[in-house]
Design a protein around this motif. Structure first.
Motif, mmCIF file in Angstrom:
data_model
loop_
_atom_site.group_PDB
_atom_site.id
_atom_site.type_symbol
_atom_site.label_atom_id
_atom_site.label_comp_id
_atom_site.label_asym_id
_atom_site.label_seq_id
_atom_site.Cartn_x
_atom_site.Cartn_y
_atom_site.Cartn_z
ATOM 1 N N VAL A 131 0.823 -1.208 0.000
ATOM 2 C CA VAL A 131 0.000 0.000 0.000
ATOM 3 C C VAL A 131 0.855 1.255 0.000
ATOM 4 N N ASN A 132 1.911 1.281 0.821
ATOM 5 C CA ASN A 132 2.755 2.476 0.907
ATOM 6 C C ASN A 132 3.507 2.704 -0.390
ATOM 7 N N ALA A 133 3.965 1.615 -1.033
ATOM 8 C CA ALA A 133 4.698 1.768 -2.303
ATOM 9 C C ALA A 133 3.790 2.343 -3.382
ATOM 10 N N ILE A 134 2.540 1.887 -3.418
ATOM 11 C CA ILE A 134 1.602 2.430 -4.404
ATOM 12 C C ILE A 134 1.290 3.888 -4.085
ATOM 13 N N ARG A 137 3.959 6.035 -5.339
ATOM 14 C CA ARG A 137 3.902 6.149 -6.806
ATOM 15 C C ARG A 137 2.942 7.240 -7.243
ATOM 16 N N PHE A 138 1.822 7.418 -6.497
ATOM 17 C CA PHE A 138 0.823 8.412 -6.898
ATOM 18 C C PHE A 138 0.857 9.665 -6.023
ATOM 19 N N ASP A 139 1.947 9.841 -5.269
ATOM 20 C CA ASP A 139 2.168 11.057 -4.462
ATOM 21 C C ASP A 139 1.061 11.247 -3.421
ATOM 22 N N LEU A 140 0.604 10.142 -2.852
ATOM 23 C CA LEU A 140 -0.409 10.196 -1.789
ATOM 24 C C LEU A 140 0.022 9.306 -0.633
ATOM 25 N N TYR A 187 -4.442 6.941 3.086
ATOM 26 C CA TYR A 187 -5.441 7.805 2.443
ATOM 27 C C TYR A 187 -5.826 7.265 1.077
ATOM 28 N N LEU A 188 -4.818 6.815 0.289
ATOM 29 C CA LEU A 188 -5.104 6.257 -1.024
ATOM 30 C C LEU A 188 -5.957 4.988 -0.903
ATOM 31 N N SER A 189 -5.652 4.152 0.129
ATOM 32 C CA SER A 189 -6.443 2.927 0.334
ATOM 33 C C SER A 189 -7.890 3.253 0.683
#
Length: 779
Positions: free
Chosen positions: A696-699, A702-705, A709-711
């Motif tokens: 999750v953190n690597a993704i 990648r998207f600067d989030l 929060y991205l999850s």
């Protein structure tokens, strides 16, 4: 037969009622005689009961003395040192006979000290002997010597002296007992020794003849039966064993002490003061009824004399009192219609005749009052409308209605009840017509009284759905206008206590009959200004009317740039600023002198139009056109304050609609961005699922989030978490590889991004329900 039918038809007559009433008085001496007889019988019975109690107490005193001696002797024997040593000593068995011999010799001293005790002995269980004063005998020899009268067997005697209870009374046969063959025995069962073996019993006996001598003087009283009962209510001694009156009180060999009276016999009992014994006395009830016979005869004679004397007096007073009633009936029958068929009660007929006359009188008075009130109201209404062409001069009309006219100066007060519907809702169970008349009646009385208190004459009538009070002013009053305002203020305050909310208008002062119509019109004009000044106030025409000099240059403030600024506030959905700005506009227009009603309505209609323009510029004007009721609610308000409140509610809805539209546009833009972001994330996972470091953190990097929060954004959009998407993508690829059967489980786990085969197996089972090996066997 005709006589009986005639008497039955006369049953409602006052004569019949009086006869019944006077006859009821007969019950007074009868009741008194019965009470005297009852009290006398009760007193005699109480005296006999007290005498019986005294005899029982005397018997208890005498017998308790004997019982106390027996219990004292039993106590001394029980706690005798030699007896304790014999029963509980650990000495050799060969010494026991000597101890028993010494104990038997010592019993001789007890025999001398307790001469009234006829026999006592100790049953020695371990020695199989009975210890008596001066001798020791085996059990059978002792039984033949003391108790073998034929009334009890040897086994029964052993069961009695070795019973389970520690202390008890029993009846034992006794040889050589003199005039009696039985005795009352007090038996004490000694406790077992330390080894649990039975020890023995102490038996103390007194011949029954001693107890019979104590009760010999009582047994002849009223043919009574005296009993001595043990703790189980079993009979130990009876003055007459075969008495028939004893049988009803027996049940299972026990005397039932709970039933104080059975048949013609009564039972009294008293517990012993020194033991568990009870002393009972049974005697026939006829003992005291014989003594009450004289009282019964006297009561019967007094009742008979009372009946004869009361009957004569009843007939005399009935005839004497009925004569004036009969004469009155004849006079009423002559003057009015004959009595109704079947109406036999003279008083009810007289009452009906009086009530009918009174009702007719009240009906006529009420009808006259209603007509007078209607005529009076009609006269006042004609004056208020300026109709002076009356057939009868108004001065004469006022005099005929007893309406004073202190002067020729008049004023008019108008009253409007603002909460009529809610007020009537608080009066359930009252007819609608009565409700409609109730409020005007109350208001009219209050206002007329207040005017009279200030020495003016006030007369209230209904006019144009309002209440109008015509006030004829007192001449030379110092401050007439102030007094009119005071009358209105006091009436409003007083009626507010009864939940009546009034708006009152006050006219100017006019002279002559023609001036009344002008005063009424001034009050009506002032009442119209409640739209601007608000309800529940006092509106004086002289305060509201505008002088011609004040009208020059008068207008209202609402320029085009102000309207455009208000539209901008509405379009942004900022209700706070829009409401504050609209309130500033209304305060600027209504905060000074009173604005004419026409201009006030124009201003409010323009404000409503401003909100319609703002919604139209948002592109949703048709939605408000389909709901014209919101506009109607503003226009239908009958006060400026009400219109302002409705306008504020409408403004709140318009601003909320504008804000919601702006939020909806922003949400649509954000929704498109989220869908695009979600698709990019899914493509990135599908391209990099073989990377063991994919998480999750690597993704998120990648998207600067931030990963969490991205999850959360991903889950809100797709319904599943980001980590679940990674695992499901890897498991889907692994299933395809397993179906091709080209690689091992360990190799497949490495190819789909798991460094540890165990982790791969656990995740596979979590999402598929079976292990990869099982899946491989199936496919």
């Amino acid at each position: 037969m005709p006589t009986i039918r005639g008497l039955w038809q006369k049953r409602k007559s006052i004569v019949f009622t009086w006869l019944i009433s006077y006859s009821a008085v007969l019950f007074v001496p009868i009741a008194i005689s019965l009470v005297i007889y009852s009290q006398a019988s009760h007193a005699l019975k109480g005296e006999i009961h007290r005498a019986n109690d005294a005899l029982l107490k005397q018997m208890r005193y005498t017998i308790d003395n004997q019982i106390d001696l027996m219990k004292r002797l039993d106590m001394e024997i029980t706690w005798n040192d030699k007896l304790q040593s014999l029963m509980y000593s650990s000495k050799p068995a060969k010494e026991a006979p000597f101890t028993a011999y010494q104990l038997a010799k010592e019993f001789r001293l007890y025999k001398t000290s307790y001469a009234s005790v006829d026999e006592f002995y100790v049953v020695w269980d371990q020695g199989g002997a009975v210890l008596r004063p001066g001798n020791i005998r085996d059990l059978r020899t002792a039984f033949r010597t003391l108790h073998d009268t034929g009334d009890m067997t040897y086994d029964e005697w052993q069961a009695t002296v070795r019973g389970p209870k520690a202390n008890r009374f029993a009846v034992l046969p006794h040889l050589g007992a003199g005039t009696s063959d039985d005795a009352i025995a007090y038996i004490t069962r000694l406790p077992n020794d330390l080894s649990g073996k039975a020890t023995g019993s102490v038996v103390v006996m007194a011949d029954a003849s001693r107890f019979r001598e104590a009760i010999e003087g009582i047994s002849d009283f009223g043919e009574g039966l005296l009993l001595i009962l043990n703790e189980d209510n079993e009979i130990l001694l009876s003055s007459r064993p075969d008495a028939p009156e004893l049988q009803p009180f027996l049940g299972g060999g026990h005397v039932r002490l709970t039933q104080a009276r059975i048949g013609d016999s009564e039972l009294f009992y008293m517990p012993s003061a020194v033991s568990d014994l009870k002393y009972a006395l049974i005697f026939p009830s006829a003992v005291y009824w014989k003594k009450a016979e004289y009282v019964r005869s006297f009561a019967s004679i007094s009742i008979l004399l009372s009946l004869i004397g009361a009957g004569i007096l009843t007939w005399f007073f009935t005839r004497r009192n009925y004569t004036p009633i009969h004469e009155l009936m004849q006079s009423l029958t002559d003057r009015n219609s004959p009595a109704e068929p079947g109406d036999g009660n003279e008083l009810r007929y007289i009452q009906r005749a009086v009530l009918n006359a009174r009702s007719e009188k009240e009906r006529i008075a009420t009808q006259l009052q209603k007509h007078q009130q209607t005529l009076r109201s009609n006269m006042i209404h004609r004056l208020l409308k300026g109709r002076l062409d009356a057939r009868v001069p108004y001065e004469e009309s006022f005099r005929s209605f007893h309406m004073a006219l202190p002067s020729d100066e008049f004023a008019v007060l108008l009253f409007v009840l603002e909460n009529e519907e809610s007020l009537y809702a608080k009066l359930p169970g009252i007819d609608l017509n009565e409700r409609a008349r109730l409020a005007p009646f109350i208001i009219g009385n209050v206002v007329e009284d207040l005017a009279q208190q200030r020495r003016h004459a006030g007369y209230v009538a209904e006019a144009d759905d309002m209440l109008a009070c015509l006030v004829c002013l007192m001449p030379d009053a110092p401050d007439v206008r102030g007094e009119l305002m005071a009358i209105a203020s006091e009436a409003q305050a007083f009626l507010r206590r009864y939940d009546m909310e009034l708006t009152i208008s006050v006219s100017g002062i006019h002279s002559s009959w023609a001036g009344i119509a002008a005063a009424y019109q001034e009050a009506v004009d002032a009442m119209e200004y409640k739209m601007v000044l608000g309800k529940q106030g006092i509106l004086a025409y002289e305060d509201i009317r505008a002088a011609p000099a004040d009208s020059a240059g008068f207008g209202y403030y609402y320029p085009l740039q102000t309207e455009q600024q208000l539209i901008n506030f509405i379009k942004t959905g900022d209700f706070g600023q829009a409401s504050s700005y609209m309130r500033e506009i209304t305060d600027r227009n209504f905060g000074g002198r009173v604005m004419p009603i026409t201009l006030a309505r124009c201003l409010l209609f323009n404000l409503v139009g401003t909100m319609v323009k703002a919604i139209g510029e948002l592109g949703e004007g048709s939605a408000w056109e389909q709901d014209p009721g919101r506009m109607d609610a503003v226009i239908a308000s009958d006060t400026i304050q009400g219109m302002q409140e409705e306008l504020q509610d409408l403004l709140r809805d318009v601003c909320a609609f504008a804000a919601a539209k702006r939020a909806s546009n922003a949400a649509l833009e954000r929704e498109g961005s989220l869908r695009e972001l979600t698709a990019d994330v899914v493509r990135y996972i599908e391209d990099h699922y073989t990377d063991a470091n994919l998480n999750v953190n690597a993704i998120g990097e990648r998207f600067d989030l931030k990963g969490s929060y991205l999850s959360r954004l991903f889950k809100n959009q797709t319904g599943e978490g980001l980590l679940d998407c990674i695992h499901k993508t890897r498991i889907a690829q692994a299933k395809a590889m397993i179906r091709e059967k080209r690689d091992s489980i360990n190799e497949i786990s490495r190819l789909v991004g798991y460094n540890d085969a165990a982790t791969f197996i656990r995740v596979f089972k979590k999402y598929e329900g079976i292990t990869p090996g099982k899946y491989k066997e199936i496919y």
